[in-house]
Enzyme design. Sequence first.
Site, PDB file in Angstrom:
ATOM      1  N   ASN A 215     -44.062  62.798 -60.453  1.00 45.31           N
ATOM      2  CA  ASN A 215     -44.444  64.390 -60.300  1.00 45.31           C
ATOM      3  C   ASN A 215     -45.728  64.296 -59.329  1.00 45.31           C
ATOM      4  O   ASN A 215     -46.502  64.892 -59.567  1.00 45.31           O
ATOM      5  CB  ASN A 215     -44.785  64.790 -61.748  1.00 45.31           C
ATOM      6  CG  ASN A 215     -45.618  64.053 -62.569  1.00 45.31           C
ATOM      7  OD1 ASN A 215     -46.220  63.199 -61.889  1.00 45.31           O
ATOM      8  ND2 ASN A 215     -45.938  64.552 -63.703  1.00 45.31           N
TER       9      ASN A 215
ATOM     10  N   LYS B 283     -49.383  59.890 -56.359  1.00 46.02           N
ATOM     11  CA  LYS B 283     -48.693  58.681 -56.930  1.00 46.02           C
ATOM     12  C   LYS B 283     -47.495  58.188 -55.962  1.00 46.02           C
ATOM     13  O   LYS B 283     -47.349  58.778 -54.800  1.00 46.02           O
ATOM     14  CB  LYS B 283     -47.739  59.278 -58.349  1.00 46.02           C
ATOM     15  CG  LYS B 283     -48.637  59.770 -59.417  1.00 46.02           C
ATOM     16  CD  LYS B 283     -47.823  60.335 -60.589  1.00 46.02           C
ATOM     17  CE  LYS B 283     -49.000  60.808 -61.615  1.00 46.02           C
ATOM     18  NZ  LYS B 283     -48.237  61.332 -62.913  1.00 46.02           N
TER      19      LYS B 283
ATOM     20  N   PHE C 131     -42.232  56.689 -72.997  1.00 48.36           N
ATOM     21  CA  PHE C 131     -41.903  56.505 -71.666  1.00 48.36           C
ATOM     22  C   PHE C 131     -42.881  55.537 -71.016  1.00 48.36           C
ATOM     23  O   PHE C 131     -43.059  55.729 -69.868  1.00 48.36           O
ATOM     24  CB  PHE C 131     -42.129  57.852 -70.760  1.00 48.36           C
ATOM     25  CG  PHE C 131     -43.211  58.768 -71.098  1.00 48.36           C
ATOM     26  CD1 PHE C 131     -44.483  58.315 -70.255  1.00 48.36           C
ATOM     27  CD2 PHE C 131     -43.382  59.684 -72.124  1.00 48.36           C
ATOM     28  CE1 PHE C 131     -45.528  59.121 -70.761  1.00 48.36           C
ATOM     29  CE2 PHE C 131     -44.575  60.353 -72.241  1.00 48.36           C
ATOM     30  CZ  PHE C 131     -45.769  60.265 -71.491  1.00 48.36           C
TER      31      PHE C 131
ATOM     32  N   ARG D 180     -47.161  70.220 -57.392  1.00 42.96           N
ATOM     33  CA  ARG D 180     -45.855  69.530 -58.174  1.00 42.96           C
ATOM     34  C   ARG D 180     -44.671  70.319 -57.858  1.00 42.96           C
ATOM     35  O   ARG D 180     -43.567  69.987 -57.789  1.00 42.96           O
ATOM     36  CB  ARG D 180     -46.271  69.556 -59.727  1.00 42.96           C
ATOM     37  CG  ARG D 180     -46.990  68.135 -59.876  1.00 42.96           C
ATOM     38  CD  ARG D 180     -47.390  68.139 -61.423  1.00 42.96           C
ATOM     39  NE  ARG D 180     -48.094  66.928 -61.857  1.00 42.96           N
ATOM     40  CZ  ARG D 180     -48.610  66.544 -62.845  1.00 42.96           C
ATOM     41  NH1 ARG D 180     -48.974  67.564 -63.644  1.00 42.96           N
ATOM     42  NH2 ARG D 180     -49.025  65.621 -63.305  1.00 42.96           N
TER      43      ARG D 180
ATOM     44  N   ARG E  26     -56.264  70.641 -61.904  1.00 37.48           N
ATOM     45  CA  ARG E  26     -55.110  70.627 -62.759  1.00 37.48           C
ATOM     46  C   ARG E  26     -54.235  71.960 -62.491  1.00 37.48           C
ATOM     47  O   ARG E  26     -53.075  71.873 -62.707  1.00 37.48           O
ATOM     48  CB  ARG E  26     -55.568  70.319 -64.397  1.00 37.48           C
ATOM     49  CG  ARG E  26     -55.676  69.167 -64.630  1.00 37.48           C
ATOM     50  CD  ARG E  26     -55.832  68.915 -65.989  1.00 37.48           C
ATOM     51  NE  ARG E  26     -54.673  68.786 -66.636  1.00 37.48           N
ATOM     52  CZ  ARG E  26     -53.842  67.632 -67.028  1.00 37.48           C
ATOM     53  NH1 ARG E  26     -54.129  66.564 -66.519  1.00 37.48           N
ATOM     54  NH2 ARG E  26     -52.601  67.927 -67.780  1.00 37.48           N
TER      55      ARG E  26
ATOM     56  N   HIS F 180     -51.801  62.805 -60.291  1.00 35.31           N
ATOM     57  CA  HIS F 180     -52.455  62.795 -61.505  1.00 35.31           C
ATOM     58  C   HIS F 180     -53.760  63.503 -61.417  1.00 35.31           C
ATOM     59  O   HIS F 180     -54.340  63.145 -60.325  1.00 35.31           O
ATOM     60  CB  HIS F 180     -52.516  61.343 -62.015  1.00 35.31           C
ATOM     61  CG  HIS F 180     -53.475  61.217 -62.926  1.00 35.31           C
ATOM     62  ND1 HIS F 180     -53.333  61.292 -64.236  1.00 35.31           N
ATOM     63  CD2 HIS F 180     -54.895  60.968 -62.882  1.00 35.31           C
ATOM     64  CE1 HIS F 180     -54.471  61.197 -65.015  1.00 35.31           C
ATOM     65  NE2 HIS F 180     -55.685  61.027 -63.989  1.00 35.31           N
TER      66      HIS F 180
ATOM     67  N   GLU G 145     -61.934  57.314 -65.617  1.00 34.61           N
ATOM     68  CA  GLU G 145     -60.868  57.065 -64.681  1.00 34.61           C
ATOM     69  C   GLU G 145     -61.687  56.853 -63.145  1.00 34.61           C
ATOM     70  O   GLU G 145     -61.456  55.989 -62.462  1.00 34.61           O
ATOM     71  CB  GLU G 145     -60.204  58.482 -64.498  1.00 34.61           C
ATOM     72  CG  GLU G 145     -59.257  58.346 -65.893  1.00 34.61           C
ATOM     73  CD  GLU G 145     -58.397  59.639 -65.869  1.00 34.61           C
ATOM     74  OE1 GLU G 145     -57.560  59.673 -66.813  1.00 34.61           O
ATOM     75  OE2 GLU G 145     -58.439  60.401 -65.029  1.00 34.61           O
TER      76      GLU G 145
ATOM     77  N   THR H 114     -46.755  69.433 -65.584  1.00 35.34           N
ATOM     78  CA  THR H 114     -46.388  68.048 -65.693  1.00 35.34           C
ATOM     79  C   THR H 114     -44.932  67.979 -65.132  1.00 35.34           C
ATOM     80  O   THR H 114     -44.517  67.360 -64.313  1.00 35.34           O
ATOM     81  CB  THR H 114     -46.277  67.501 -67.230  1.00 35.34           C
ATOM     82  OG1 THR H 114     -47.580  67.584 -67.410  1.00 35.34           O
ATOM     83  CG2 THR H 114     -46.132  65.945 -66.747  1.00 35.34           C
TER      84      THR H 114
ATOM     85  N   TYR I  96     -53.395  53.741 -68.068  1.00 34.24           N
ATOM     86  CA  TYR I  96     -52.603  54.261 -68.770  1.00 34.24           C
ATOM     87  C   TYR I  96     -52.481  54.134 -70.386  1.00 34.24           C
ATOM     88  O   TYR I  96     -51.569  54.436 -70.963  1.00 34.24           O
ATOM     89  CB  TYR I  96     -51.218  54.641 -68.429  1.00 34.24           C
ATOM     90  CG  TYR I  96     -50.971  55.711 -67.085  1.00 34.24           C
ATOM     91  CD1 TYR I  96     -51.200  57.161 -67.634  1.00 34.24           C
ATOM     92  CD2 TYR I  96     -50.179  55.510 -66.196  1.00 34.24           C
ATOM     93  CE1 TYR I  96     -51.036  58.112 -66.715  1.00 34.24           C
ATOM     94  CE2 TYR I  96     -49.976  56.350 -65.093  1.00 34.24           C
ATOM     95  CZ  TYR I  96     -50.539  57.594 -65.274  1.00 34.24           C
ATOM     96  OH  TYR I  96     -50.183  58.482 -64.216  1.00 34.24           O
TER      97      TYR I  96
END
Length: 140
Positions: free
Chosen positions: A114, A11, A59, A104, A87, A117, A128, A93, A51
Amino acid sequence: MSKELTFSIIKPDAVAAGNIGSILQMISDAGLKIKATKMIHMSREQAEGFYAVHKERPFFGELVDFMISGPVVVSVLEGENAIARYRELMGATNPEQAEEGTIRKKFATNIQNNAVHGSDAPETAAVEVAYFFSNIEMVG
Ligand code: RTP
Ligand code: MG
């Protein structure tokens, strides 16, 4: 066991902080193969489309603003159980809840900024990957 694909974004916070190399190294060290990778700067429309599942969440607007605040690195990763393994490597998260040794825990600033993704299921991974890559961009 068959190989699985997952989709990753480094990100804007992590790109701006100079952490692309460290994060790709952690991915590689975890045994996930990088099938494709590129740096892009998403438009608002591209980020809203990506998204779309979160569009009713409070948010959403801030998340889109954040995701278009700078360039990101999108990648396709492959491995056995790649979705769950990535993950796990990413961590929770909210970085306050992320385990030691996760991306993270090391690089996230807060629940929004964070660092990474990762897809959460085979169906979302397929959507995706196809959103950002064509077959010709992926190594065999
Ligand atoms: P991701 O989709 O980015 O891999 O993250 P995730 O599954 O761990 O989290 P998800 O619930 O899907 O949320 C997507 C992203 O939205 C931002 N977020 N902000 N302000 C907030 O309370 C909040 N909650 C989530 C994060 O950037 C999160 O990764
Ligand atoms: Mg998610």
